[in-house]
Design an enzyme around this catalytic site. Sequence first.
Site, short mmCIF file in Angstrom:
data_model
loop_
_atom_site.label_atom_id
_atom_site.label_comp_id
_atom_site.label_asym_id
_atom_site.label_seq_id
_atom_site.Cartn_x
_atom_site.Cartn_y
_atom_site.Cartn_z
N HIS A 64 0.82 -1.21 0.00
CA HIS A 64 0.00 0.00 0.00
C HIS A 64 0.85 1.26 0.00
O HIS A 64 1.96 1.27 0.52
CB HIS A 64 -0.91 0.03 1.24
CG HIS A 64 -1.81 -1.15 1.35
ND1 HIS A 64 -2.33 -1.58 2.55
CD2 HIS A 64 -2.31 -2.01 0.41
CE1 HIS A 64 -3.11 -2.63 2.36
NE2 HIS A 64 -3.11 -2.92 1.07
N LYS A 74 4.91 6.82 7.22
CA LYS A 74 4.54 5.93 8.33
C LYS A 74 5.75 5.57 9.18
O LYS A 74 6.84 5.34 8.65
CB LYS A 74 3.92 4.63 7.79
CG LYS A 74 2.66 4.80 6.98
CD LYS A 74 2.20 3.48 6.38
CE LYS A 74 0.97 3.64 5.52
NZ LYS A 74 0.58 2.38 4.85
N TYR A 134 0.95 1.95 13.47
CA TYR A 134 1.45 2.85 12.45
C TYR A 134 1.21 4.29 12.91
O TYR A 134 0.06 4.69 13.12
CB TYR A 134 0.73 2.69 11.12
CG TYR A 134 0.35 1.28 10.70
CD1 TYR A 134 0.94 0.70 9.59
CD2 TYR A 134 -0.64 0.56 11.38
CE1 TYR A 134 0.56 -0.58 9.17
CE2 TYR A 134 -1.01 -0.71 10.97
CZ TYR A 134 -0.41 -1.28 9.86
OH TYR A 134 -0.78 -2.53 9.45
N ASP A 171 -6.58 -6.86 -1.68
CA ASP A 171 -5.17 -7.08 -1.98
C ASP A 171 -4.99 -8.21 -2.98
O ASP A 171 -4.09 -8.16 -3.83
CB ASP A 171 -4.41 -7.40 -0.69
CG ASP A 171 -4.23 -6.19 0.21
OD1 ASP A 171 -4.47 -5.06 -0.26
OD2 ASP A 171 -3.86 -6.37 1.38
#
Length: 208
Positions: A64, A74, A134, A171
Amino acid sequence: MRVKATELSIPGAWEFLPQQFSDDRGSFLVGYDAELFADALGFELAVAQVNQSVSRRGVIRGVHWADVPVGQAKYVYCSRGAVLDIVVDLRVGSPTFGQHEVTRLDTIDNRAVYLAEGLGHAFVAAEDESVVSYLCSTRYAPARERIVHVRDEELALPWPADIEPILSERDRNAPTLAELRAAGLLPDYRECQRSYQAHRARPTPRTG
């Protein structure tokens, strides 16, 4: 030094290794140090949202990233269990385009990984009930999030052979790198560098 910062082979990707203090009560560590982060990267991470995922063994999340400009940087760590974390350079024009870095995140070394805007992120859970957190520079925006297939042959990511992969439908049906490149949907390296320079130009607050 409470946390050691090391730049990885992909520009914009860093590993953070905290010093741990243990005694008969247990242990203590600093998971994120804003001042050390700013000293290493030249700016302080603006945290707009903190996300957390819990995954059974074999779950793969990724690959991603978010559209740049804006993007989403992140700072990632694992607070329970263990994951193999993968940073992928998807920035067209980057000297390391298509390359990846693998870091084991667990509760033994308690490493963390930072990835700048435009870098792809994925991981596979090596243990049941693995918890990944995250610290995100921007809030989640579904319209700006992109995916490339974790099994893309061009990327050839090193997923463990002894783990049966578990993917979400989204995904599992993600496009390939070639399809994204043809559609002009991959991030541009120069645009990502401009974003980085804008961070460095912003005054860094200091405490104490």
